[in-house]
Design a protein around this motif. Sequence first.
Motif, PDB file in Angstrom:
ATOM      1  N   GLY A   1     -32.838  -4.439  14.004  1.00 21.31           N
ATOM      2  CA  GLY A   1     -31.804  -5.072  14.811  1.00 21.31           C
ATOM      3  C   GLY A   1     -32.346  -6.215  15.641  1.00 21.31           C
ATOM      4  N   LEU A   2     -33.591  -6.098  16.090  1.00 18.35           N
ATOM      5  CA  LEU A   2     -34.206  -7.156  16.887  1.00 18.35           C
ATOM      6  C   LEU A   2     -34.384  -8.441  16.091  1.00 18.35           C
ATOM      7  N   ASP A   3     -34.429  -8.319  14.770  1.00 17.85           N
ATOM      8  CA  ASP A   3     -34.537  -9.501  13.916  1.00 17.85           C
ATOM      9  C   ASP A   3     -33.339 -10.426  14.125  1.00 17.85           C
ATOM     10  N   ASN A   4     -32.170  -9.843  14.393  1.00 18.54           N
ATOM     11  CA  ASN A   4     -30.973 -10.637  14.646  1.00 18.54           C
ATOM     12  C   ASN A   4     -30.976 -11.227  16.055  1.00 18.54           C
ATOM     13  N   LEU A   5     -31.467 -10.445  17.018  1.00 24.82           N
ATOM     14  CA  LEU A   5     -31.422 -10.871  18.411  1.00 24.82           C
ATOM     15  C   LEU A   5     -32.567 -11.806  18.773  1.00 24.82           C
ATOM     16  N   PHE A   6     -33.682 -11.679  18.070  1.00 27.23           N
ATOM     17  CA  PHE A   6     -34.836 -12.540  18.331  1.00 27.23           C
ATOM     18  C   PHE A   6     -35.393 -12.996  16.988  1.00 27.23           C
ATOM     19  N   PRO A   7     -34.885 -14.123  16.458  1.00 26.95           N
ATOM     20  CA  PRO A   7     -35.205 -14.578  15.096  1.00 26.95           C
ATOM     21  C   PRO A   7     -36.685 -14.659  14.730  1.00 26.95           C
ATOM     22  N   PRO A   8     -37.602 -14.982  15.678  1.00 25.64           N
ATOM     23  CA  PRO A   8     -39.020 -15.045  15.264  1.00 25.64           C
ATOM     24  C   PRO A   8     -39.575 -13.744  14.713  1.00 25.64           C
ATOM     25  N   ILE A   9     -38.876 -12.601  14.933  1.00 25.94           N
ATOM     26  CA  ILE A   9     -39.311 -11.342  14.320  1.00 25.94           C
ATOM     27  C   ILE A   9     -38.850 -11.354  12.864  1.00 25.94           C
ATOM     28  N   PRO A  10     -39.772 -11.452  11.901  1.00 24.73           N
ATOM     29  CA  PRO A  10     -39.374 -11.614  10.500  1.00 24.73           C
ATOM     30  C   PRO A  10     -38.980 -10.298   9.831  1.00 24.73           C
ATOM     31  N   SER A  11     -37.809 -10.283   9.223  1.00 24.20           N
ATOM     32  CA  SER A  11     -37.370  -9.082   8.513  1.00 24.20           C
ATOM     33  C   SER A  11     -38.246  -8.823   7.296  1.00 24.20           C
ATOM     34  N   GLU A  12     -38.854  -9.886   6.753  1.00 27.42           N
ATOM     35  CA  GLU A  12     -39.726  -9.709   5.594  1.00 27.42           C
ATOM     36  C   GLU A  12     -40.953  -8.869   5.926  1.00 27.42           C
ATOM     37  N   LEU A  13     -41.244  -8.740   7.214  1.00 26.97           N
ATOM     38  CA  LEU A  13     -42.354  -7.895   7.644  1.00 26.97           C
ATOM     39  C   LEU A  13     -41.890  -6.493   7.996  1.00 26.97           C
TER      40      LEU A  13
ATOM     41  N   PHE B   1     -36.410  -5.131   0.097  1.00 31.02           N
ATOM     42  CA  PHE B   1     -37.674  -5.137   0.843  1.00 31.02           C
ATOM     43  C   PHE B   1     -38.120  -3.743   1.272  1.00 31.02           C
ATOM     44  N   VAL B   2     -37.184  -2.896   1.631  1.00 34.50           N
ATOM     45  CA  VAL B   2     -37.555  -1.511   1.952  1.00 34.50           C
ATOM     46  C   VAL B   2     -38.064  -0.821   0.688  1.00 34.50           C
ATOM     47  N   GLY B   3     -37.364  -1.040  -0.424  1.00 36.88           N
ATOM     48  CA  GLY B   3     -37.785  -0.444  -1.692  1.00 36.88           C
ATOM     49  C   GLY B   3     -39.164  -0.926  -2.106  1.00 36.88           C
ATOM     50  N   ALA B   4     -39.437  -2.230  -1.921  1.00 41.39           N
ATOM     51  CA  ALA B   4     -40.757  -2.763  -2.271  1.00 41.39           C
ATOM     52  C   ALA B   4     -41.837  -2.147  -1.395  1.00 41.39           C
ATOM     53  N   GLY B   5     -41.568  -2.012  -0.097  1.00 43.76           N
ATOM     54  CA  GLY B   5     -42.545  -1.393   0.800  1.00 43.76           C
ATOM     55  C   GLY B   5     -42.792   0.059   0.449  1.00 43.76           C
ATOM     56  N   TYR B   6     -41.746   0.741   0.021  1.00 41.88           N
ATOM     57  CA  TYR B   6     -41.869   2.152  -0.374  1.00 41.88           C
ATOM     58  C   TYR B   6     -42.742   2.288  -1.621  1.00 41.88           C
ATOM     59  N   LEU B   7     -42.542   1.408  -2.585  1.00 36.93           N
ATOM     60  CA  LEU B   7     -43.295   1.487  -3.834  1.00 36.93           C
ATOM     61  C   LEU B   7     -44.746   1.045  -3.663  1.00 36.93           C
ATOM     62  N   LEU B   8     -44.983   0.050  -2.811  1.00 29.99           N
ATOM     63  CA  LEU B   8     -46.333  -0.475  -2.635  1.00 29.99           C
ATOM     64  C   LEU B   8     -47.176   0.370  -1.679  1.00 29.99           C
ATOM     65  N   GLY B   9     -46.526   1.120  -0.789  1.00 36.91           N
ATOM     66  CA  GLY B   9     -47.264   1.987   0.126  1.00 36.91           C
ATOM     67  C   GLY B   9     -48.212   1.204   1.012  1.00 36.91           C
ATOM     68  N   GLU B  10     -49.491   1.519   0.952  1.00 34.26           N
ATOM     69  CA  GLU B  10     -50.497   0.860   1.786  1.00 34.26           C
ATOM     70  C   GLU B  10     -50.562  -0.645   1.538  1.00 34.26           C
ATOM     71  N   ASN B  11     -50.104  -1.077   0.392  1.00 32.41           N
ATOM     72  CA  ASN B  11     -50.133  -2.505   0.053  1.00 32.41           C
ATOM     73  C   ASN B  11     -48.806  -3.202   0.371  1.00 32.41           C
ATOM     74  N   TRP B  12     -48.058  -2.664   1.338  1.00 31.08           N
ATOM     75  CA  TRP B  12     -46.740  -3.191   1.684  1.00 31.08           C
ATOM     76  C   TRP B  12     -46.774  -4.680   2.022  1.00 31.08           C
ATOM     77  N   HIS B  13     -47.929  -5.154   2.569  1.00 29.34           N
ATOM     78  CA  HIS B  13     -48.022  -6.546   3.000  1.00 29.34           C
ATOM     79  C   HIS B  13     -47.888  -7.537   1.837  1.00 29.34           C
ATOM     80  N   ARG B  14     -48.060  -7.055   0.604  1.00 29.34           N
ATOM     81  CA  ARG B  14     -47.936  -7.948  -0.548  1.00 29.34           C
ATOM     82  C   ARG B  14     -46.502  -8.406  -0.788  1.00 29.34           C
ATOM     83  N   VAL B  15     -45.556  -7.718  -0.165  1.00 27.19           N
ATOM     84  CA  VAL B  15     -44.143  -8.090  -0.335  1.00 27.19           C
ATOM     85  C   VAL B  15     -43.908  -9.521   0.099  1.00 27.19           C
ATOM     86  N   ASP B  16     -44.613  -9.963   1.117  1.00 27.78           N
ATOM     87  CA  ASP B  16     -44.398 -11.305   1.670  1.00 27.78           C
ATOM     88  C   ASP B  16     -44.621 -12.384   0.620  1.00 27.78           C
ATOM     89  N   ALA B  17     -45.518 -12.118  -0.333  1.00 26.27           N
ATOM     90  CA  ALA B  17     -45.806 -13.110  -1.367  1.00 26.27           C
ATOM     91  C   ALA B  17     -44.608 -13.373  -2.263  1.00 26.27           C
TER      92      ALA B  17
END
Length: 213
Positions: free
Chosen positions: A23-35, A153-169
Amino acid sequence: MLAEWAVNLMQTLGGVGAAVVVGLDNLFPPIPSELVLPLAGFSASKGVFSLPAALFWTTLGSVAGAVIVYLAGMLLGRDRTRRLVARIPLVKVTDFDKSEAWFTRHGTKAVFFGRMVPLFRSFISLPAGVERMNFPKFLALTTLGSLIWNTAFVGAGYLLGENWHRVDAYAGIFQKLVLAALALAVALFVATRLRHRPKPDPEATEVFRRVKQ
């Protein structure tokens, strides 16, 4: 560190924490939803909550944040909203101006597709509120657009697990696909309108020709 804070909040509050972070992503745009969205998926993979719960709470957070922004635009009006945006750290007034122009050009489609484009996803609710867009329609399009974006993005983070940061690419590729889909939707809309344009009445055309003579 934002990622560590987000994970700790989710572990402490569970699904509610995920809703707050997103929700903060909407109220404070610099918080990236992709993260934060892949982090919700990562937390689900660790058993903090289930994957369906992660999708429910993140979407609820997205919609709640969007509604707050919508109401702010509706209550403040364009000029005061614009002045308020200028005071938000790390945010440019031009971001609001671009979102407003996008909304003016694409209308309700901008609300749906805007949920899947960075910065626009945070700002698109403002012009919708300023213009007092039909609220049930705004709510439905925001929920659907948010659910699609969050699922990816939630699904990608779930599948990648510890490698969730690769979603940003892959975030940039997904965003380009969204913009291409919007362009296609607009083109189809225009083509449909032109195809079903009423044909000119021959008698009316003849009368107009005679008047001109």
